[in-house]
Design a protein around this motif. Structure first.
Motif, PDB file in Angstrom:
ATOM      1  N   MET A  60      -8.253-118.539  -3.014  1.00 20.31           N
ATOM      2  CA  MET A  60      -8.861-117.474  -2.529  1.00 20.31           C
ATOM      3  C   MET A  60     -10.403-117.524  -2.748  1.00 20.31           C
ATOM      4  SD  MET A  60      -7.127-115.292  -0.792  1.00 20.31           S
ATOM      5  CE  MET A  60      -6.320-116.698  -0.131  1.00 20.31           C
TER       6      MET A  60
ATOM      7  N   TRP B 107      -3.217-119.470  -6.568  1.00 16.63           N
ATOM      8  CA  TRP B 107      -3.834-118.516  -5.655  1.00 16.63           C
ATOM      9  C   TRP B 107      -5.194-118.016  -5.915  1.00 16.63           C
ATOM     10  CZ3 TRP B 107      -1.397-118.335  -1.265  1.00 16.63           C
ATOM     11  CH2 TRP B 107      -0.099-118.477  -1.258  1.00 16.63           C
TER      12      TRP B 107
ATOM     13  N   SER C 244      -9.195-113.421  -6.170  1.00  9.59           N
ATOM     14  CA  SER C 244     -10.001-114.570  -6.741  1.00  9.59           C
ATOM     15  C   SER C 244     -10.544-114.163  -8.069  1.00  9.59           C
ATOM     16  CB  SER C 244     -11.137-115.045  -5.425  1.00  9.59           C
ATOM     17  OG  SER C 244     -12.071-113.890  -5.540  1.00  9.59           O
TER      18      SER C 244
ATOM     19  N   GLU D 194      -8.496-107.420  -0.704  1.00 11.87           N
ATOM     20  CA  GLU D 194      -7.569-107.973  -1.515  1.00 11.87           C
ATOM     21  C   GLU D 194      -7.612-109.384  -1.898  1.00 11.87           C
ATOM     22  OE1 GLU D 194      -3.716-108.286  -3.449  1.00 11.87           O
ATOM     23  OE2 GLU D 194      -5.373-106.861  -3.310  1.00 11.87           O
ATOM     24  N   GLY D 195      -7.953-110.258  -0.864  1.00 14.92           N
ATOM     25  CA  GLY D 195      -8.248-111.559  -1.123  1.00 14.92           C
ATOM     26  C   GLY D 195      -9.324-111.814  -2.236  1.00 14.92           C
TER      27      GLY D 195
ATOM     28  N   SER E 292     -11.429-120.207  -0.536  1.00 15.58           N
ATOM     29  CA  SER E 292     -11.672-119.751   0.974  1.00 15.58           C
ATOM     30  C   SER E 292     -12.849-118.813   1.206  1.00 15.58           C
ATOM     31  CB  SER E 292     -10.382-118.773   1.401  1.00 15.58           C
ATOM     32  OG  SER E 292      -9.122-119.842   1.387  1.00 15.58           O
TER      33      SER E 292
END
Length: 285
Positions: free
Chosen positions: A253, A249, A40, A35-36, A256
């Protein structure tokens, strides 16, 4: 009478149950990462659309391109994270290897109590000691340095390393030490030339676990003991930037995933040593 080769074979419904269990486990473990990653790829306008789309429409890698300019010093944050984690791992190995060998080979008064104390240290959260550690770092004048983030990391990772490695070394036959002693070898020579080559898979396991733990625990120490941008590791660098404004967001992501990618690459290339360390001793030589 059934053939011996049939004894350990699973029935079809047992295989289905095994694969369904593995699939459910992987779903719960990997779902947040999937999901992350999909977040992205989504344009920012799709993140809060209703109804929510799991699969991105017109997804792209635009967030991976823009985050390098949106987050100043992003590459330096990654370098800091690897520098801190790598230094912690090296120091932990230097201290853990002789300590684990001593606990595995020598019987001395209070050894069990000391091992229990090491284990008890892991029961306390690092947050409990933040204020005493901050006062200690300030008294030594090492705040806002790499040193202030490396020392607490080493202190909290050493107990786990000793427990893991001393258990591994206890499985190495003592006859090897005795044979080296008969040949005139000292304890240090025995450790360096006899035990270390055999214990290398276990040492690699300790190194990987120490690196992962050091990489994961950087946020709390860096946020408390450092306020300079040039010493910030990746978690604090992202927090400092995205915490000052509206959170983007998809770029967060993307940053990250780029940040953890180098650590995943290191683990990927060392996984064969990890597997050999976990399975060592399973087959009698």
């Amino acid at each position: 009478m059934s053939h011996p080769s049939m004894i350990n074979r699973y029935r079809w419904y047992e295989l289905i149950g095994i694969y369904v269990g593995i699939l459910l486990f992987l779903t719960f473990v990997l779902a947040p990462f999937i999901e992350g990653f999909l977040v992205s790829l989504k344009p920012l306008s799709q993140l809060f659309s209703s109804p929510y789309r799991f699969i991105p429409e017109n997804g792209s890698l635009a967030a991976y391109r823009t985050m390098w300019t949106s987050v100043p010093g992003f590459g330096w944050y990654i370098f800091n994270s690897f520098l801190i984690s790598g230094t912690i791992t090296i120091i932990v190995l230097i201290l853990v290897v002789p300590a684990a060998y001593a606990f595995a080979r020598f019987e001395f008064r209070g050894s069990g109590l000391l091992l229990g104390a090491f284990l008890a240290v892991k029961m306390f959260s690092g947050a409990v000691l933040l204020i005493p550690l901050f006062r200690l770092m300030r008294s030594f004048g090492v705040l806002n340095t790499y040193f202030a983030m490396i020392v607490p990391g080493v202190a909290f990772i050493i107990p786990t390393g000793i427990w893991l490695l001393h258990t591994y070394m206890r499985r190495i036959p003592r006859e090897l030490d005795e044979a080296a002693y008969v040949d005139g070898a000292s304890q240090l020579y025995t450790l360096r030339r006899v035990i270390l080559p055999i214990a290398m898979p276990g040492i690699v396991v300790v190194a990987i676990s120490s690196f992962i733990e050091a990489y994961a625990q950087q946020f709390i120490y860096a946020l408390t003991f450092n306020s300079k941008t040039e010493y910030m590791p990746l978690p604090v660098g992202l927090f400092a930037y995205f915490g000052r404004q509206e959170v983007v967001w998809n770029e967060l992501m993307a940053a990250s995933f780029v940040g953890i990618a180098p650590a995943l690459v290191v683990i990927f290339f060392l996984q064969r040593y990890l597997v050999s360390g976990l399975t060592a001793g399973a087959v009698k030589q």
